[in-house]
Design an enzyme around this catalytic site. Structure first.
Site, short mmCIF file in Angstrom:
data_model
loop_
_atom_site.label_atom_id
_atom_site.label_comp_id
_atom_site.label_asym_id
_atom_site.label_seq_id
_atom_site.Cartn_x
_atom_site.Cartn_y
_atom_site.Cartn_z
CG HIS A 109 -1.88 0.99 1.42
ND1 HIS A 109 -1.61 2.28 1.80
CD2 HIS A 109 -3.23 0.92 1.27
CE1 HIS A 109 -2.74 2.97 1.87
NE2 HIS A 109 -3.74 2.17 1.55
CG ASP A 186 0.70 -2.08 6.20
OD1 ASP A 186 -0.23 -2.18 7.01
OD2 ASP A 186 0.59 -1.49 5.11
CD GLN A 189 -6.71 -4.33 4.49
OE1 GLN A 189 -7.61 -5.06 4.88
NE2 GLN A 189 -6.96 -3.10 4.07
CE LYS A 212 -7.11 0.09 6.63
NZ LYS A 212 -7.84 0.47 5.42
CB CYS A 352 -3.61 3.29 -1.52
SG CYS A 352 -4.90 4.46 -1.16
N1 PMP Z 1 -1.69 -0.50 4.64
C1 PMP Z 1 -2.65 -1.25 4.12
C2 PMP Z 1 -2.31 -2.62 3.62
C3 PMP Z 1 -3.95 -0.76 4.02
O1 PMP Z 1 -4.92 -1.50 3.48
C4 PMP Z 1 -4.23 0.54 4.53
C5 PMP Z 1 -5.63 1.12 4.47
N2 PMP Z 1 -6.25 1.05 3.23
C6 PMP Z 1 -3.18 1.28 5.07
C7 PMP Z 1 -1.93 0.72 5.12
C8 PMP Z 1 -3.38 2.66 5.60
O2 PMP Z 1 -4.22 2.69 6.70
P1 PMP Z 1 -4.76 4.07 7.26
O3 PMP Z 1 -5.38 4.79 6.10
O4 PMP Z 1 -5.77 3.68 8.30
O5 PMP Z 1 -3.59 4.82 7.83
#
Ligand code: PMP
Length: 395
Positions: A109, A186, A189, A212, A352
């Site tokens: 991401h 990270d 998920q 999440k 993203c």
């Molecule tokens: N890493 C991953 C794999 C994600 O799916 C996301 C959220 N879409 C993020 C990071 C970022 O999370 P946040 O927007 O809550 O900071």
């Protein structure tokens, strides 16, 4: 399984973006704001002590949830993005120099990609990407070959938000540590969907988001090993994070408070703790089993929709409850828009993860993602809506 306020009318298949909230979390927020509202760590009066207890209790709840050695390993952040940025800026900024290498993967991401890219640009370090195979599984042989004494940081997602792939974090950690580098995970998920044990994974840093995992927005967690947090400079300066301030010199508060400058997101932390308790009431292994079975069902049903390309591993055991797909002849945005007219909410776009989109040879995909409140009837609605959409576009 689910005790929430009346859910949205739509079939909600976008929990990888953010989850719905159970009543218990909403009640915890209302309770704090109506009965306990005060700033933390400052007041000597009873209410302020209660607020502090609730906030620090939340830290303890988080620590136990991911099996951190101590509550002090837990820093409250705004979310995964902030946690990863802090590691890159603060730890990375003082530990990397020209010639060093940072290894990430092509499935990251942007939150676990851009901070490392910027760190590399700032320090002269080199950023390297581990590729995936055609089924969306990380190429571990390539990773092994990439590792060397130059590697200083390996940053990888535990679960891909596009492919759903579950990466072998423990093995990646062993390989990373063997060359003296640190592992940043990270967990955006994964933490919401499966049991996570940061000590068993031997992660050096681990970041995730409350929103999440049934919690409020604006609260997240950065876990760090104590020895590494001790090497990290504070990121934001001001109230709460100091021990003593003199005119030209300041000493820091203990870890983790030195990393939490200013009034923290007290309600968010309390809401996150309520979310964790709710998840624990069901059991993370049970949630994982439910999602794995549902994902397998969805993969089987979706495979029968002609013209649909599904990305990521074919076996639900190897993936989280995230399924990205494209429909031949229909742009993913149009697809999501027509699905929406049938009350099926899926995401469309690059998620993203633009370098991953390029690797897959697409500009965008649609994505359905599941959580504990989804069931087979939601998948059936998705499949029926996809078939309707095909008729609509005559593809
Ligand atoms: N890493 C991953 C794999 C994600 O799916 C996301 C959220 N879409 C993020 C990071 C970022 O999370 P946040 O927007 O809550 O900071």
């Amino acid at each position: 399984m689910w005790q929430g306020p009346s859910a949205p009318d739509a079939v909600y298949l976008d929990s990888a973006a953010t989850s719905q909230k159970p009543q218990a979390v909403i009640d915890a927020l209302i309770h704090y704001y109506t009965k306990q509202n005060a700033n933390v760590h400052r007041g000597v009066y009873t209410l302020a002590e209660q607020a502090t207890e609730a906030y620090e209790g939340a830290r303890k709840t988080v620590a136990e949830f991911i099996n951190a050695p101590r509550p002090e390993n837990i820093i409250f952040t705004r979310g995964t993005t902030e946690g990863l940025n802090w590691v890159a800026q603060s730890y990375g900024g003082t530990h990397l120099q020209a010639g060093d290498e940072i290894i990430i993967t092509i499935m990251e991401h942007h939150s676990n990609l851009v901070p490392w890219q910027q760190l590399a640009l700032r320090t002269g370090a080199t950023l390297r990407y581990v590729d995936i195979d055609d089924s969306g599984v990380l190429d571990l042989d390539q990773f092994k070959a990439m590792l060397s004494a130059k590697t200083k940081i390996v940053a990888v997602t535990q679960v891909s938000n596009v492919l759903g792939t579950i990466n072998p974090i423990r093995q990646i950690g062993q390989l990373t540590h063997a060359v003296g580098a640190i592992l940043v995970v990270d967990g955006a998920q994964s933490t919401a969907h499966m049991p996570v044990d940061v000590q068993a994974l031997d992660a050096d840093f681990f970041a995730f988001s409350g929103h999440k995992m049934l919690g409020p927005t604006g609260i997240g967690v950065l876990y760090g090993k104590m020895s590494l947090l001790a090497e990290m400079e504070p990121i934001e300066f001001g109230g709460e994070m100091i021990s003593k301030v003199e005119k030209y010199h300041t000493t820091w508060a203990d870890i983790p408070w030195r990393f939490e400058g200013g009034t923290p997101n007290i309600a968010g932390a309390i809401g996150l703790a309520a979310a964790i308790k709710y998840l624990q009431g069901i059991g993370m292994a049970e949630i994982r089993a439910h999602e794995e079975a549902l994902t397998q069902y969805a993969l089987t049903q979706l495979k029968q929709v002609e013209g649909l390309t599904i990305y990521g591993p074919a076996d639900a055991q190897q993936r989280g409850g995230v399924i990205a797909f494209t429909l031949q002849g229909v742009h993913p945005h149009d697809l999501a828009t027509v699905l929406d007219t049938q009350q099926v909410a899926v995401r469309a776009g690059h998620h993203c993860a633009q370098p991953l989109m390029s690797r897959l040879g697409v500009v965008a995909t649609a994505r359905a993602s599941f959580y504990l409140y989804n069931g087979e009837k939601d998948v059936d609605r998705l499949v029926a809506a996809l078939n309707e959409t095909k008729e609509f576009f005559q593809v």
